[in-house]
Design a protein around this motif. Structure first.
Motif, mmCIF file in Angstrom:
data_model
loop_
_atom_site.group_PDB
_atom_site.id
_atom_site.type_symbol
_atom_site.label_atom_id
_atom_site.label_comp_id
_atom_site.label_asym_id
_atom_site.label_seq_id
_atom_site.Cartn_x
_atom_site.Cartn_y
_atom_site.Cartn_z
ATOM 1 N N THR A 21 81.875 32.819 52.836
ATOM 2 C CA THR A 21 80.604 33.134 53.488
ATOM 3 C C THR A 21 80.909 33.974 54.713
ATOM 4 O O THR A 21 81.662 33.532 55.590
ATOM 5 C CB THR A 21 79.862 31.857 53.921
ATOM 6 O OG1 THR A 21 79.639 31.031 52.791
ATOM 7 C CG2 THR A 21 78.531 32.207 54.574
ATOM 8 N N PRO A 22 80.367 35.203 54.799
ATOM 9 C CA PRO A 22 80.657 36.054 55.965
ATOM 10 C C PRO A 22 80.127 35.427 57.255
ATOM 11 O O PRO A 22 79.063 34.803 57.265
ATOM 12 C CB PRO A 22 79.925 37.361 55.648
ATOM 13 C CG PRO A 22 79.662 37.317 54.183
ATOM 14 C CD PRO A 22 79.510 35.880 53.814
ATOM 15 N N ASN A 52 81.867 40.690 44.979
ATOM 16 C CA ASN A 52 81.698 39.568 44.056
ATOM 17 C C ASN A 52 80.369 38.880 44.320
ATOM 18 O O ASN A 52 80.127 38.377 45.427
ATOM 19 C CB ASN A 52 82.840 38.544 44.226
ATOM 20 C CG ASN A 52 84.192 39.130 43.855
ATOM 21 O OD1 ASN A 52 84.278 40.156 43.196
ATOM 22 N ND2 ASN A 52 85.243 38.467 44.302
ATOM 23 N N GLN A 53 79.522 38.848 43.321
ATOM 24 C CA GLN A 53 78.207 38.251 43.523
ATOM 25 C C GLN A 53 78.276 36.774 43.874
ATOM 26 O O GLN A 53 77.495 36.276 44.688
ATOM 27 C CB GLN A 53 77.345 38.446 42.268
ATOM 28 C CG GLN A 53 76.969 39.897 42.021
ATOM 29 C CD GLN A 53 76.032 40.050 40.840
ATOM 30 O OE1 GLN A 53 75.793 39.105 40.085
ATOM 31 N NE2 GLN A 53 75.488 41.250 40.674
ATOM 32 N N ASP A 54 79.213 36.063 43.253
ATOM 33 C CA ASP A 54 79.317 34.630 43.534
ATOM 34 C C ASP A 54 80.199 34.334 44.741
ATOM 35 O O ASP A 54 80.369 33.171 45.126
ATOM 36 C CB ASP A 54 79.842 33.870 42.309
ATOM 37 C CG ASP A 54 81.218 34.366 41.853
ATOM 38 O OD1 ASP A 54 81.765 35.284 42.504
ATOM 39 O OD2 ASP A 54 81.734 33.835 40.859
ATOM 40 N N ARG A 55 80.755 35.412 45.357
ATOM 41 C CA ARG A 55 81.611 35.269 46.536
ATOM 42 C C ARG A 55 82.803 34.335 46.273
ATOM 43 O O ARG A 55 83.287 33.670 47.176
ATOM 44 C CB ARG A 55 80.809 34.748 47.738
ATOM 45 C CG ARG A 55 79.598 35.604 48.093
ATOM 46 C CD ARG A 55 80.040 36.905 48.741
ATOM 47 N NE ARG A 55 78.933 37.837 48.914
ATOM 48 C CZ ARG A 55 78.086 37.839 49.949
ATOM 49 N NH1 ARG A 55 78.235 36.948 50.890
ATOM 50 N NH2 ARG A 55 77.136 38.735 50.034
ATOM 51 N N SER A 97 86.487 44.276 49.769
ATOM 52 C CA SER A 97 86.200 44.210 48.332
ATOM 53 C C SER A 97 85.653 42.846 47.922
ATOM 54 O O SER A 97 85.032 42.721 46.871
ATOM 55 C CB SER A 97 87.469 44.521 47.528
ATOM 56 O OG SER A 97 88.425 43.479 47.665
ATOM 57 N N TRP A 98 85.872 41.833 48.737
ATOM 58 C CA TRP A 98 85.390 40.499 48.396
ATOM 59 C C TRP A 98 83.862 40.440 48.324
ATOM 60 O O TRP A 98 83.291 39.664 47.572
ATOM 61 C CB TRP A 98 85.882 39.480 49.430
ATOM 62 C CG TRP A 98 87.358 39.267 49.410
ATOM 63 C CD1 TRP A 98 88.267 39.874 48.579
ATOM 64 C CD2 TRP A 98 88.119 38.421 50.277
ATOM 65 N NE1 TRP A 98 89.548 39.447 48.866
ATOM 66 C CE2 TRP A 98 89.488 38.558 49.899
ATOM 67 C CE3 TRP A 98 87.796 37.569 51.320
ATOM 68 C CZ2 TRP A 98 90.505 37.862 50.547
ATOM 69 C CZ3 TRP A 98 88.800 36.871 51.969
ATOM 70 C CH2 TRP A 98 90.148 37.013 51.580
ATOM 71 N N VAL A 120 94.584 44.559 55.053
ATOM 72 C CA VAL A 120 93.762 43.347 55.089
ATOM 73 C C VAL A 120 92.285 43.701 55.026
ATOM 74 O O VAL A 120 91.508 43.112 54.251
ATOM 75 C CB VAL A 120 94.073 42.517 56.359
ATOM 76 C CG1 VAL A 120 93.059 41.403 56.542
ATOM 77 C CG2 VAL A 120 95.482 41.944 56.287
ATOM 78 N N GLN A 121 91.865 44.668 55.823
ATOM 79 C CA GLN A 121 90.456 45.051 55.855
ATOM 80 C C GLN A 121 90.005 45.624 54.507
ATOM 81 O O GLN A 121 88.890 45.354 54.054
ATOM 82 C CB GLN A 121 90.227 46.076 56.973
ATOM 83 C CG GLN A 121 90.376 45.479 58.366
ATOM 84 C CD GLN A 121 90.405 46.538 59.452
ATOM 85 O OE1 GLN A 121 90.249 47.729 59.184
ATOM 86 N NE2 GLN A 121 90.626 46.108 60.695
#
Length: 503
Positions: free
Chosen positions: A493-494, A176-179, A172-173, A166-167
């Motif tokens: 969003t983190p 992605n620039q656009d998330r 890797s997410w 999972v981690q």
């Protein structure tokens, strides 16, 4: 005059043809009615055979493509009762939406039923498929695999491995620039890696990537026309299976050599491959049925299916249902944040018990499995005449035990189309319930129940404590498999100080 005669001949001929057609159709209806009347007297459930040759297949498929696939079952259950007769996919079958009848079929006391699957599935899985074998050998394999998956050593190890998978995918997410990510694709990366590690102890790398690519090609043929000509879907899938078999057989051969070298010195069991090999080589009881060595590789490939299909679908639909239910999501977030706070305070590592002890999270999982209906039914064939609750299932007939009908029946669940995890507060996630059968039941109850649930729990815990997200509109398709039409795109969003940043 000649023209008039020709015209009259054409008209008369047309009427004769129409008469023959109408007479033939009427004769067919009379014979069909007489046959059905005879069947009813014998105890065969009421129902309809539909059109000649086609039966009710077109309606069955059309309902499968709709947003309410159980409507095929609901309509006929209302007309004929919870157990009815139909004709779909070229077979005369009896459909059960009755939990008591389903229980008898699944328990299969006296070996009255054997598994029955479409020809494409039978062709791809092979003679000694776990789904096909019956009797003592099936029971033995089920017990061996189930015992390993429930062992404390496996639970401790797999918990850490799921967390790592999972981690790894979550990290890797952020690349992605656009998330923007597609949950259906990302969940497959996690679930397939976990499953292959469980089966063969293969971690991230070239072998895993190869197996993932080939298995995706292989699984496309599970529901396909049973034609093996070059270029057909089944042919391509069989070729992909052949390529996977080379890798798996090589691993098994290495394990076999190591096991033979360690005879008398003990041999630690670390995965399902070891379990099957040890049973084949080390047991001295020759009266017990054994899985042929050559078929172990095929069974290992077959057991990858949950990593490609069922578990990823459950993960995806959990996110879908939570995205559509902000109140439920908020409660899930709070429960999992509290676990994070407790672990931060104690300094202890997460373990299996931590995840399964989250009551609301487990209720969310149960509700997801109920509504998802990933395995919507099982097919069985009667090997003898069987009577259940006054219904006769004749020898050679197929019976379809519908799970989705039970899960979406208002008699079993209030407002069944509402995603409501609180409904499980009183009943709990009882796998013994006749009306809750996402993992099947009886002798063939999925041995990976606990593994599937812990995988979903770990995924949800890290997701809701690491990210907030906004899901785009997407719809569920139900035929031939449960899927999201657009693979469920979300924008993440983190969360500052979230789980992943703390570790």
């Amino acid at each position: 005059m000649y023209y008039i005669l020709v015209k009259m001949t054409w008209v008369v001929g047309s009427w004769v043809l129409i008469g023959i057609f109408v007479s033939g159709f009427c004769l067919y209806k009379v014979m069909k009615k007489n046959k059905e009347e005879k069947q009813r007297k014998n105890g065969i459930p009421r129902g309809s055979s539909g059109w000649p040759f086609l039966g009710e297949t077109l309606d069955f498929i059309a309902c499968g493509y709709s947003s309410r696939p159980v409507s095929f079952m609901e309509k006929r259950a209302n007309l004929y009762g919870k157990v009815f007769r139909t004709h779909i996919l070229g077979k005369a079958i009896i459909v059960s939406t009755d939990p008591d009848v389903n229980k008898v079929v699944l328990q299969n006391h006296g070996n009255a039923f054997i598994p029955h699957y479409p020809k494409s599935i039978s062709e791809l899985l092979g003679k000694y498929s776990i789904l096909h074998i019956n009797g003592p050998l099936q029971k033995r394999l089920h017990a061996l695999i189930g015992g390993f998956l429930r062992s404390p050593q496996f639970k401790a190890e797999i918990t850490r491995n799921i967390e790592k998978s999972v981690q790894h995918v979550f990290s890797s997410w952020m690349e992605n620039q656009d998330r923007r990510i597609y949950i259906q694709l990302e969940s497959k990366k996690i679930a397939f890696e976990v499953m292959v590690r469980t089966l063969m102890s293969i971690g991230p790398g070239e072998d895993l990537n190869f197996l993932r690519r080939e298995f995706e090609e292989y699984s496309k043929g599970l529901i396909s026309l049973p034609i093996k000509l070059p270029g057909t879907r089944l042919y391509k899938s069989l070729k992909a299976k052949g390529r996977m078999l080379k890798v798996v057989r090589s691993i098994i051969e290495q394990r076999k050599m190591a096991m033979e070298e360690n005879q008398g010195k003990g041999f630690s069991i670390k995965d399902v491959t070891d379990v099957l090999l040890r049973d084949t080589f080390e047991s001295s009881d020759e009266t017990q049925p054994r899985l042929p060595l050559d078929s172990i590789s095929e069974n290992i490939i077959e057991m990858m299916i949950p990593g490609e299909e069922t578990v990823p679908t459950a993960l995806t639909l959990a996110v879908k249902f939570l995205s559509d239910s902000p109140v439920v999501l908020a409660r899930l977030v709070e429960e999992n944040k509290e676990l994070t706070r407790q672990k931060a305070k104690s300094g202890d590592e997460y373990n299996w018990t931590d995840y399964v002890s989250l009551p609301f999270t487990q209720n969310v999982i149960s509700e997801t499995l109920r509504m998802a209906n990933i395995v919507n039914a099982v097919w069985r064939e009667a090997v003898k005449d069987v009577k259940i609750k006054g219904h006769l299932i004749p020898k050679g007939w197929c019976v379809l035990a519908s799970f989705s009908s039970l899960h979406m029946d208002e008699e079993n669940y209030e407002n069944p189309y509402e995603f409501n995890p609180c409904r499980w507060k009183k009943t709990g996630a009882s796998i013994n319930s006749n009306t809750f059968t996402p993992f099947g039941g009886g002798q063939r109850l999925c041995p990976g129940i606990e593994l599937s649930r812990i995988e979903i729990a770990i995924f949800l815990h890290h997701l809701v404590t690491t990210y907030r997200w906004v899901a785009e509109d997407d719809d569920i398709t139900y035929f031939p498999f449960v899927r999201m039409k657009r693979k469920l795109p979300i924008t993440i969003t983190p969360i500052v100080g979230g789980t992943m940043e703390e570790r």
